[in-house]
Write a protein that holds these residues in place. Structure first.
Motif, mmCIF file in Angstrom:
data_model
loop_
_atom_site.group_PDB
_atom_site.id
_atom_site.type_symbol
_atom_site.label_atom_id
_atom_site.label_comp_id
_atom_site.label_asym_id
_atom_site.label_seq_id
_atom_site.Cartn_x
_atom_site.Cartn_y
_atom_site.Cartn_z
ATOM 1 N N GLY A 151 0.788 -1.223 0.000
ATOM 2 C CA GLY A 151 0.000 0.000 0.000
ATOM 3 C C GLY A 151 0.820 1.272 0.000
ATOM 4 N N TYR A 152 0.102 2.384 0.111
ATOM 5 C CA TYR A 152 0.735 3.701 0.042
ATOM 6 C C TYR A 152 1.861 3.864 1.058
ATOM 7 N N ALA A 153 1.630 3.412 2.283
ATOM 8 C CA ALA A 153 2.610 3.620 3.358
ATOM 9 C C ALA A 153 3.553 2.444 3.530
ATOM 10 N N GLN A 154 3.388 1.377 2.733
ATOM 11 C CA GLN A 154 4.210 0.167 2.833
ATOM 12 C C GLN A 154 4.253 -0.356 4.269
ATOM 13 N N ALA A 155 3.087 -0.387 4.891
ATOM 14 C CA ALA A 155 2.991 -0.870 6.267
ATOM 15 C C ALA A 155 3.057 -2.390 6.296
ATOM 16 N N LEU A 156 3.777 -2.935 7.265
ATOM 17 C CA LEU A 156 3.895 -4.372 7.441
ATOM 18 C C LEU A 156 2.650 -4.925 8.151
ATOM 19 N N ASP A 157 2.382 -6.197 7.935
ATOM 20 C CA ASP A 157 1.197 -6.825 8.520
ATOM 21 C C ASP A 157 1.100 -6.631 10.040
ATOM 22 N N PRO A 158 2.163 -6.928 10.826
ATOM 23 C CA PRO A 158 2.017 -6.831 12.285
ATOM 24 C C PRO A 158 1.675 -5.426 12.769
ATOM 25 N N VAL A 159 2.389 -4.424 12.265
ATOM 26 C CA VAL A 159 2.145 -3.072 12.760
ATOM 27 C C VAL A 159 0.830 -2.531 12.215
ATOM 28 N N TRP A 160 0.430 -2.972 11.017
ATOM 29 C CA TRP A 160 -0.879 -2.561 10.502
ATOM 30 C C TRP A 160 -1.977 -3.126 11.393
ATOM 31 N N GLY A 161 -1.797 -4.346 11.854
ATOM 32 C CA GLY A 161 -2.754 -4.927 12.783
ATOM 33 C C GLY A 161 -2.847 -4.131 14.074
ATOM 34 N N GLU A 162 -1.700 -3.670 14.586
ATOM 35 C CA GLU A 162 -1.697 -2.850 15.793
ATOM 36 C C GLU A 162 -2.440 -1.539 15.552
ATOM 37 N N TYR A 163 -2.194 -0.941 14.385
ATOM 38 C CA TYR A 163 -2.872 0.320 14.048
ATOM 39 C C TYR A 163 -4.384 0.128 13.966
ATOM 40 N N ARG A 164 -4.822 -0.942 13.315
ATOM 41 C CA ARG A 164 -6.251 -1.192 13.199
ATOM 42 C C ARG A 164 -6.895 -1.400 14.566
ATOM 43 N N ASP A 165 -6.202 -2.114 15.443
ATOM 44 C CA ASP A 165 -6.736 -2.352 16.781
ATOM 45 C C ASP A 165 -6.775 -1.075 17.616
ATOM 46 N N ASP A 166 -5.777 -0.211 17.430
ATOM 47 C CA ASP A 166 -5.633 0.958 18.291
ATOM 48 C C ASP A 166 -6.379 2.183 17.769
ATOM 49 N N ALA A 167 -6.399 2.375 16.428
ATOM 50 C CA ALA A 167 -6.931 3.633 15.900
ATOM 51 C C ALA A 167 -7.710 3.495 14.596
ATOM 52 N N GLY A 168 -7.275 2.622 13.712
ATOM 53 C CA GLY A 168 -7.828 2.617 12.361
ATOM 54 C C GLY A 168 -9.154 1.906 12.204
ATOM 55 N N GLY A 169 -9.391 0.871 13.008
ATOM 56 C CA GLY A 169 -10.612 0.094 12.857
ATOM 57 C C GLY A 169 -10.436 -1.045 11.863
ATOM 58 N N THR A 170 -11.380 -1.966 11.889
ATOM 59 C CA THR A 170 -11.252 -3.182 11.073
ATOM 60 C C THR A 170 -11.384 -2.912 9.577
ATOM 61 N N LEU A 171 -11.973 -1.794 9.184
ATOM 62 C CA LEU A 171 -12.169 -1.504 7.769
ATOM 63 C C LEU A 171 -11.010 -0.732 7.155
ATOM 64 N N ALA A 172 -10.004 -0.383 7.939
ATOM 65 C CA ALA A 172 -8.861 0.376 7.424
ATOM 66 C C ALA A 172 -8.130 -0.432 6.356
ATOM 67 N N ARG A 173 -7.774 0.234 5.248
ATOM 68 C CA ARG A 173 -7.109 -0.429 4.128
ATOM 69 C C ARG A 173 -5.819 0.302 3.784
ATOM 70 N N ARG A 174 -4.786 -0.458 3.553
ATOM 71 C CA ARG A 174 -3.500 0.142 3.196
ATOM 72 C C ARG A 174 -3.521 0.763 1.805
ATOM 73 N N SER A 175 -4.504 0.405 0.995
ATOM 74 C CA SER A 175 -4.617 0.936 -0.362
ATOM 75 C C SER A 175 -5.469 2.201 -0.431
ATOM 76 N N HIS A 176 -5.885 2.740 0.717
ATOM 77 C CA HIS A 176 -6.690 3.963 0.755
ATOM 78 C C HIS A 176 -5.853 5.072 1.393
ATOM 79 N N MET A 177 -5.785 6.214 0.719
ATOM 80 C CA MET A 177 -4.935 7.305 1.194
ATOM 81 C C MET A 177 -5.373 7.820 2.562
ATOM 82 N N LYS A 178 -6.655 7.806 2.835
ATOM 83 C CA LYS A 178 -7.139 8.275 4.138
ATOM 84 C C LYS A 178 -6.506 7.471 5.263
ATOM 85 N N HIS A 179 -6.475 6.165 5.104
ATOM 86 C CA HIS A 179 -5.931 5.314 6.141
ATOM 87 C C HIS A 179 -4.404 5.334 6.150
ATOM 88 N N ALA A 180 -3.807 5.513 4.977
ATOM 89 C CA ALA A 180 -2.343 5.574 4.911
ATOM 90 C C ALA A 180 -1.808 6.805 5.629
#
Length: 221
Positions: A106-135
């Motif tokens: 995705g845009y931010a080249q986030a790795l699976d583990p840290v993306w999971g932490e972000y979704r749990d902490d702030a982004g929510g389950t619908l956050a996508r690495r391919s969407h600029m809003k979430h990146a």
């Protein structure tokens, strides 16, 4: 026997239709992603091409504190604004595809583990690495976490990027010191962030005040 053959054909046809539908859905999602801006050297042109990106980056800045210019400099370095990019696979014998070197995407080249932490902490389950809003939100969230863990200022894009690439633990250990390519990338991010900031100061008003309800004292709020 004929009934069984007919049933089998029906099952195969159903599977084919399902596979085709899934393929079209995936292709459609990829097609909906905006093309990378042609002029990536000028943040004003980037936002003129994709004005919603300004809204996303500004919301992230307000939430987490990383300047808009730094967010965009990170994304340009990581993905060149390609929404679905992933690290290339290793090739065996020059043509046999092997595993990818990491789970970054995705845009931010986030790795699976840290993306999971972000979704749990702030982004929510619908956050996508391919969407600029979430990146942009992810970059803001990650840099604020870096600030808390290392003390790096959110206005120090070079060292923020070093920690972004190496992780807070790696940054504290100085792992980047033996990686000239990472140091060069961090220097490029810092230079690009400075250039983007200078450019943005000359054009930001047009993105703050482009909506019908944004006027007078409400502009930029």
């Amino acid at each position: 026997m004929r009934a069984r053959v007919g049933n089998n054909r029906g099952v195969r046809a159903g599977r084919l239709l399902l596979a085709t539908g899934v393929g079209l859905l995936v292709s459609g999602c990829a097609m909906m992603a905006p093309s990378p801006p042609q002029d990536q050297s000028n943040i004003c042109e980037i936002f003129r091409d994709q004005p919603r990106w300004y809204d996303y980056a500004r919301a992230s800045e307000q939430e987490w504190g990383t300047p808009i210019a730094t967010q965009l400099a990170f994304i340009q370095q990581e993905s060149s604004f390609q929404s679905h990019v992933r690290p290339p696979r290793k090739r065996y014998l020059g043509f046999i595809p092997g595993p990818r070197p990491s789970s970054a995407r995705g845009y931010a080249q986030a790795l699976d583990p840290v993306w999971g932490e972000y979704r749990d902490d702030a982004g929510g389950t619908l956050a996508r690495r391919s969407h600029m809003k979430h990146a942009t939100d992810f970059i803001g969230w990650y840099n604020e976490r870096t600030r808390r863990q290392t003390g790096i200022s959110l206005h120090n894009p070079e060292h923020l990027y070093l920690a972004y690439h190496e992780g807070a633990g790696g940054y504290r250990r100085g792992s980047y010191r033996s990686k000239p390519a990472v140091q060069r990338a961090a220097s490029q991010v810092a230079a690009r962030s400075s250039r983007y900031q200078s450019q943005l100061s000359s054009c930001e008003a047009e993105f703050q005040c482009r909506r019908f309800y944004q006027f007078g004292p409400f502009c930029g709020t």
